[in-house]
Design a protein around this motif. Sequence first.
Motif, PDB file in Angstrom:
ATOM      1  N   PHE A 580      50.267  53.583  42.416  1.00 38.49           N
ATOM      2  CA  PHE A 580      51.158  54.730  42.210  1.00 38.49           C
ATOM      3  C   PHE A 580      50.502  55.719  41.250  1.00 38.49           C
ATOM      4  O   PHE A 580      50.431  56.924  41.514  1.00 38.49           O
ATOM      5  N   LEU A 581      49.971  55.187  40.139  1.00 39.36           N
ATOM      6  CA  LEU A 581      49.320  56.038  39.149  1.00 39.36           C
ATOM      7  C   LEU A 581      48.165  56.797  39.803  1.00 39.36           C
ATOM      8  O   LEU A 581      47.982  57.996  39.572  1.00 39.36           O
ATOM      9  N   GLY A 582      47.417  56.093  40.620  1.00 34.65           N
ATOM     10  CA  GLY A 582      46.285  56.712  41.301  1.00 34.65           C
ATOM     11  C   GLY A 582      46.736  57.890  42.156  1.00 34.65           C
ATOM     12  O   GLY A 582      46.136  58.952  42.120  1.00 34.65           O
ATOM     13  N   ARG A 583      47.820  57.679  42.905  1.00 34.63           N
ATOM     14  CA  ARG A 583      48.304  58.761  43.768  1.00 34.63           C
ATOM     15  C   ARG A 583      48.753  59.956  42.950  1.00 34.63           C
ATOM     16  O   ARG A 583      48.511  61.094  43.303  1.00 34.63           O
ATOM     17  N   GLU A 584      49.405  59.655  41.812  1.00 31.93           N
ATOM     18  CA  GLU A 584      49.909  60.737  40.981  1.00 31.93           C
ATOM     19  C   GLU A 584      48.776  61.556  40.367  1.00 31.93           C
ATOM     20  O   GLU A 584      48.839  62.760  40.308  1.00 31.93           O
TER      21      GLU A 584
END
Lengths: 611, 897
Positions: A580-584
């Motif tokens: 999720f962090l990566g996508r953000e």
Amino acid sequence: MAFPHRLDAPELPDFSMLKRLARDQLIYLLEQLPGKKDLFIEADLMSPLDRIANVSILKQHEVDKLYKVENKPAVSSSEQLCFLVRPRIKNMRYVASLVNADKLAGRTRKYKVIFSPQKFHACEMVLEEEGVYGDVSCDEWAFSLLPLDVDLLSMELPEFFRDYFLEGDQRWINTVAQALHLLSTLYGPFPNCYGIGRCAKMSYELWRTLEEEEDGETKGRRPEIGHIFLLDRDVDFVTALCSQVVYEGLVDDTFRIKCGSVDFGPEVTSSDRSLKVLLNAEDKVFNEIRNEHFSNVFGFLSQKARNLQAQYDRRRGMDIKQMKNFVSQELKGLKQEHRLLSVHIGACESIMKKKTKQDFQELIKTEHALLEGFNIRESTSYIEEHIDRQVSPIESLRLMCLLSITENGLIPKDYRSLKTQYLQSYGPEHLLTFSNLRRAGLLTEQAPGDTLTAVESKVSKLVTDKAAGKITDAFSSLAKRSNFRAISKKLNLIPRVDGEYDLKVPRDMAYVFSGAYVPLSCRVIEQVLERRSWQGLDEVLRLLNCSVTKEDKASSESLRLILVVFLGGCTFSEISALRFLGREKGYRFIFLTTAVTNSARLMEAMSEVKA
Amino acid sequence: MRRLISACLCTGRKYELYSMDWDLKEELRDCLVAAAPYGGPIALLRNPWRKEKAASVRPVLEIYSASGLPLASLLWKSGPVVSLGWSAEEELLCVQEDGGVLVYGLHGDFRRHFSMGNEVLQNRVLDARIFHTEFGSGVAILTGAHRFTLSANVSDLKLRRMPEVPGLQGAPSCWTALCQDRVAHILLAVGPDLYLLDQSACSAVTPSGLAPGVSSFLQMAVSFTYRHLALFTDTGYIWMGTASLKEKLCEFNCNIRAPPKQMVWCSRPRSKERAVVVAWERRLMVVGDAPESIQFVLDEDSYLVPELDGVRIFSRSTHEFLHEVPVASEEIFKIASMAPGALLLEAQKEYEKESQKADEYLREIQELGQLTQAVQQCIEAAGHEHRPDMQKSLLRAASFGKCFLDRFPPDSFVRMCQDLRVLNAIRDYHIGIPLTYSQYKQLTIQVLLDRYSKPQDSGRRAVCGQASQPLLDSCGHCSSPVSLGSGRPELQAGVRLPSLSHLTLVPFTPSPARLVLRRLYPLAIQICEYLRLPEVQGVSRILAHWACYKVQQKDVSDEDVARAINQKLGDTPGVSYSDIAARAYGCGRTELAIKLLEYEPRSGEQVPLLLKMKRSKLALSKAIESGDTDLVFTVLLHLKNELNRGDFFMTLRNQPMALSLYRQFCKHQELETLKDLYNQDDNHQELGSFHIRASYAAEERIEGRVAALQTAADAFYKAKNEFAAKATEDQMRLLRLQRRLEDELGGRFLDLSLHDTVTTLILGGHNKRAEQLARDFRIPDKRLWWLKLTALADLEDWEELEKFSKSKKSPIGYLPFVEICMKQHNKYEAKKYASRVGPEQKVKALLLVGDVAQAADVAIEHRNEAELSLVLSHCTGATDGATADKIQRARAQAQKK
């Protein structure tokens, strides 16, 4: 749902090379023993082996029959026996007993032991003590990295956790260092390294030594992976102990994902057969829901089902040509999707049946209370009732540990009474389990910790910072205190709740625990990436103990590929959170773990069970 | 002194290598002489024992380089020496009369001593030969009892006593060691008969085609490669053939009946020409296929040293080399030769004279299309020239010829220039290694520099070249430290050629580390740099050797040596400080070794040596530092054997990592040791755990188990862990009780937990017993109620359950009753209890039994928002429509207020 990655996110490296390497090496080793041979495989190695080389490849290289290494005499009639095992003493005893039995029977065969991922001197010692060293040839299959998914590499060493964190056995650290070395030779150097924990530090240092010894190979190569994080599991037990609520984690908690695949029983497949499903990015349906909070999954699946139906329905009103087209091009895909969809719907239903009961709600509520640190009494009596009712030995243990870590140890009264209750429910051998848990710092008593803090703070006023750090190290290693509350505050792990947390459109990584808690391990990574260093995290580091850093900022600004190494295992929730962090933020994370774990596996690793 | 001209007679030529200005005190004939081939050193030992009366003065053993520079000189203090010889490692083997062999280094340093066995000791040594095989250097001995004993490899000494020769009365007239099919044999001549001794048998052999009338063989010679054999008979007849004696190659009758002093083969590898050099006191004769022999007069005592491609001959004043002229040289230098190479050389000479003849010669070659061949010939011939001016002129010719060729690969020319520079440098008088080009190629550059063994090579390189690199005839100078007394690096096995006093000796694969052995480190480094050898293969190794030499300088303090070494070596890749330290330890300098080990970056490398030096504890901490658990384990096992148990455990105690490693091992392999470990450490907690585990894993009988638990409880008390002690005692009680229950009631109770024991009792209908047990073990009320509730519901004994529920006020409330009944799908019973549920859980209870309407009423009555929404979430479909409405209304009302 299933958010796309930002456009500037980097591509993942191709890890299938690792599989090829492992396969080629295995084949080479098998051919070292020319002619027909029977292969004995240790149970733990079967699934990983299956991902590398299937039976037909083995047969091509003259493997005749396959056996499982078990505690019973082998019936093989082959003249050559090959053993593919982990370097464990009990395996050596098994091999030795086979050889000695043959000797008694006056039979001579060829024996070869292939250790994976490496050979330990102790194993050879045992062979020697049993008097068969000369009869057996030994080899190593340096297969330490299994790509379970496009972004997940597993060493498949679940025993790492117990061996290191409980027994203090450092054997596997070398294996980790070797694995890192392999990665850096294949995928270029890693300019920035961050690590937390003793094991991380040792692995890092060993790995550096390896790199230095083989200087020049990686030199001058352009780095692909910009950052590497090494995290000890004991730095963050809390996250691993929480009930998982993202889909992949739930599937793991409920059905146990083993080596990237899961056996769905009849209750899921709604037939009388169970079904083995490979869970990875290639499963289109799964790929879209794996990182979702469970509450969204069902809605998504039914939407998907409707879409699918609609696509099927297009058949009506098609002319012959269109129909031909449809059948030849789309139908197969649709069927495949249909099949997957029905599997996951089945799994969801089965999970719902188990989890939507009141018990589960209560459980989650208690967990959240523990994380936030309120209503401790109530939670304690909930746990007590849990034990009294013999709900589940592993679950009870987990809750006790969670309580202990979040509260920095149990108060003596609870410590005794919970243990007494537990022993009464599940038997006295768990006295050993408790002793293990205490040693690992998972379940402790509160009292001594406080006095230590007092001494500590006095001492740190007296001496320089560096020395104080060392003393703190010494103290905390004595009592392995967790400091969870302080860290949680510093890192803001419990998001402030204003209104309902929208699980459909999560705003931070807390969504993996229904918005109640941001995984500590992931938060640390987030913070370091944001600050581009440990800067400003000194206090947290002091609380977490022991860290390593190597920074080479210049060359790495633009590198958004990040390798996260979990020593002692990581959970799917952590993986989801970081994805999720990566996508953000436009990163891509690669996960390397000694094994995928969850709360139950951790607890089982600590439990003493009657043999 | 007689000057030796480059005598060019049909196939052989002889040229001077050095004029020797060694200051020989003795005549050569009075000495035992040994010269190592491949331009190796010469050892001399005046032989006082040969005379009738032993002289009272002790003889001096002297070692010289091939150019006659003294390398060592020492007073011989041991017993009479029968024979000298050089081993493959350029070690001097001195075979004494008593069968003892003393081994000295190139610089006269004593290395070691070994004996050829008791039999030899008793019968004394009559004669001895040092010979060479592909495994190493061997020693063959003829004892006073006319028996042979040999060892094929002195560095791995295995003595073999050869079978007896039947009917042998006196010493054989001549003998030699042969090496065939990797096995060493002895060939000996007794009168007119020849015998071949191998390990098991003695067989008589006859050379094929031997001329009749031979009554005795006076001399025999085996070729360098063991392929050929020459026999000299008392009729002055020489038989030359294969070593198997099965094939005659040629024969020659020299009509000289005096026994020759020496006879050696002189042929180059792969050459068709066979030639043997026979030496008498004042005469040297080269004989071969031709009916004529070449003869030289010897002015002085001379010695022959067989080489790969010729014979070295040295005397008091000169050192010469006699060899068959190589084809390329012959073609070029033959008088009136029209070979392309000769024409090219001529062309170049004319070109330098600025004569147009140059063009004519060149055209002549080109018309025949032989320019490439011409260049190749010149390059090759240059390699075989000893004098730099000749080399230069040939290479100049080659370079000149290349200009007229389009595509001529340059590497052969470049390499030849490089090789010659290296050769010229080492042939220098100060260095004194007169290698020929062929020998150099056979030896390889690595061996020349620093290696001890060399890959079996065979190929000759094709000769062709281009590129014009200026050729300098001598590489930079080099200081050659020649010191006496102290040692030089020890060497491992390899093969190296010697030459023996009187007889010919035949060696095989060559090897040793020429320059390093001679301590010519600066030259070696210059050569490495000049040849641009990779650091790891070149300079680093030389430096390491230098360091190994340095540590032997006993007059320098440990500190200084360590610092000097570190300064020079720094972090040079490929240098292993642990190897150097091992050498220091070998010289007895343990402290220096430890200092050097400090520079070793890989702690793993430090450990084995530390163990060897008995610094096991230091080794342990280094092993732990390395993080290599296998290494730690190795040290542990070492320690375990070295120390007594107590000390071993004490050592472990201070090393937690090692301790846990060892514990892990013991857990699986040596349980008793594990217990001892805990005992030693007074680790009562772990000891307790150990016995607990034993109580259910190791012990079968109940008494044993209880006893184990008792031990555990005692341990826990000692560990001040009262909780565990009490729990253990409870368990003992429970075990005994369970045993009694099994005896009295049957069924299975052993190993059930307390909870399960009580449940089993209830399920079996033994309520009284169950209650008794609960009282005895002080089971808390809450647990008991849960337990009974679950058990009775499982039994579906609803009556008993109801009775139980009314026995007193439930400590767990009544909601659990509802839940459990519903789990058994008994709504009827559930409803009974629902009514008794306390107000705060009433809604939940009603919802559980499915009475949504009443739940709604209660919730409304409570005016509790949470409860209302809970009920609402349970309203499904049409049936609960009215209820839902009702709740919505109540909510609205509540909001109004």
